[in-house]
Design a protein around this motif. Structure first.
Motif, PDB file in Angstrom:
ATOM      1  N   PHE A 112       7.727   2.038 -17.244  1.00 13.90           N
ATOM      2  CA  PHE A 112       9.048   2.341 -16.696  1.00 13.90           C
ATOM      3  C   PHE A 112       9.424   1.367 -15.578  1.00 13.90           C
ATOM      4  CE2 PHE A 112       8.563   6.450 -18.842  1.00 13.90           C
ATOM      5  CZ  PHE A 112       9.782   6.481 -19.482  1.00 13.90           C
ATOM      6  N   GLU A 113       8.472   0.949 -14.787  1.00 12.10           N
ATOM      7  CA  GLU A 113       8.759   0.007 -13.704  1.00 12.10           C
ATOM      8  C   GLU A 113       9.130  -1.377 -14.249  1.00 12.10           C
ATOM      9  OE1 GLU A 113       6.122  -2.304 -10.414  1.00 12.10           O
ATOM     10  OE2 GLU A 113       5.890  -0.119 -10.477  1.00 12.10           O
ATOM     11  N   ARG A 114       8.399  -1.822 -15.244  1.00 17.28           N
ATOM     12  CA  ARG A 114       8.567  -3.190 -15.741  1.00 17.28           C
ATOM     13  C   ARG A 114       9.560  -3.320 -16.889  1.00 17.28           C
ATOM     14  NH1 ARG A 114       5.187  -8.095 -15.876  1.00 17.28           N
ATOM     15  NH2 ARG A 114       5.478  -9.025 -17.911  1.00 17.28           N
ATOM     16  N   ALA A 127       3.627   4.561 -16.064  1.00 19.16           N
ATOM     17  CA  ALA A 127       4.344   4.194 -14.834  1.00 19.16           C
ATOM     18  C   ALA A 127       4.749   2.726 -14.857  1.00 19.16           C
ATOM     19  CB  ALA A 127       3.479   4.496 -13.611  1.00 19.16           C
ATOM     20  N   ALA A 128       3.838   1.839 -15.260  1.00 24.95           N
ATOM     21  CA  ALA A 128       4.143   0.411 -15.309  1.00 24.95           C
ATOM     22  C   ALA A 128       5.195   0.114 -16.373  1.00 24.95           C
ATOM     23  CB  ALA A 128       2.875  -0.388 -15.569  1.00 24.95           C
ATOM     24  N   ARG A 155      16.527   8.236 -19.708  1.00 20.93           N
ATOM     25  CA  ARG A 155      15.164   7.932 -19.269  1.00 20.93           C
ATOM     26  C   ARG A 155      14.275   9.175 -19.265  1.00 20.93           C
ATOM     27  NH1 ARG A 155      12.864   4.255 -14.513  1.00 20.93           N
ATOM     28  NH2 ARG A 155      10.876   5.287 -14.263  1.00 20.93           N
ATOM     29  N   TRP A 164      11.734  -0.626 -18.329  1.00 23.46           N
ATOM     30  CA  TRP A 164      12.936   0.194 -18.446  1.00 23.46           C
ATOM     31  C   TRP A 164      14.069  -0.470 -17.689  1.00 23.46           C
ATOM     32  CZ3 TRP A 164      14.343   4.102 -21.443  1.00 23.46           C
ATOM     33  CH2 TRP A 164      15.582   4.679 -21.164  1.00 23.46           C
ATOM     34  N   ARG A 165      15.215  -0.494 -18.321  1.00 27.06           N
ATOM     35  CA  ARG A 165      16.437  -0.924 -17.661  1.00 27.06           C
ATOM     36  C   ARG A 165      17.580  -0.166 -18.305  1.00 27.06           C
ATOM     37  NH1 ARG A 165      17.431  -6.980 -20.078  1.00 27.06           N
ATOM     38  NH2 ARG A 165      17.766  -6.336 -22.202  1.00 27.06           N
TER      39      ARG A 165
END
Length: 120
Positions: free
Chosen positions: A47-49, A44-45, A20, A51-52
């Motif tokens: 990586f929040e939404r 930011a969104a 990451r 990224w896994r």
């Protein structure tokens, strides 16, 4: 190999390595991401939404990369560890040595070298 092609290949390697931080470092501060499920997300969104854990990816087979100036298209086949696969095309823009924007165009799911029927 152009610098932008190298950046794309490095980004795909970072995804495959589930790195990451390496992905974050490749993206510009004003990075934007759009896909059929995500409209104009900032960094930011994204990586929040989106990224896994990418441990489900067995490999990416990059089929082609076309670079013109600070823009590029990449088409790839993604193979999952469970045998599923899909083929996508992504449009990249670059600025200041970083990836500024990625627009993803989803392809059909594939299995055993054939497209799977899609629900209508």
């Amino acid at each position: 190999m152009s610098n932008h092609e190298r950046q794309i290949r490095d980004l795909f390697a970072a995804y495959l390595g589930n790195d990451r931080q390496r992905v974050a470092d490749a993206l510009a501060d004003d990075f934007r991401f759009t896909s059929p499920f995500d409209d104009d997300l900032d960094k930011a969104a994204y990586f929040e939404r989106c990224w896994r854990d990418t441990g489900w990816i067995a490999r990416h087979d990059i089929e082609r990369i076309f670079v013109q100036g600070d823009e590029a298209f990449v088409t790839y086949l993604c193979l999952a560890t469970d045998g599923r696969s899909f083929r996508n095309t992504e449009f990249f823009t670059f600025a200041g040595g970083k990836i500024r924007c990625i627009d993803v165009y989803f392809g059909a799911a594939r299995q055993d070298g054939r497209f799977l029927p899609q629900a209508r």
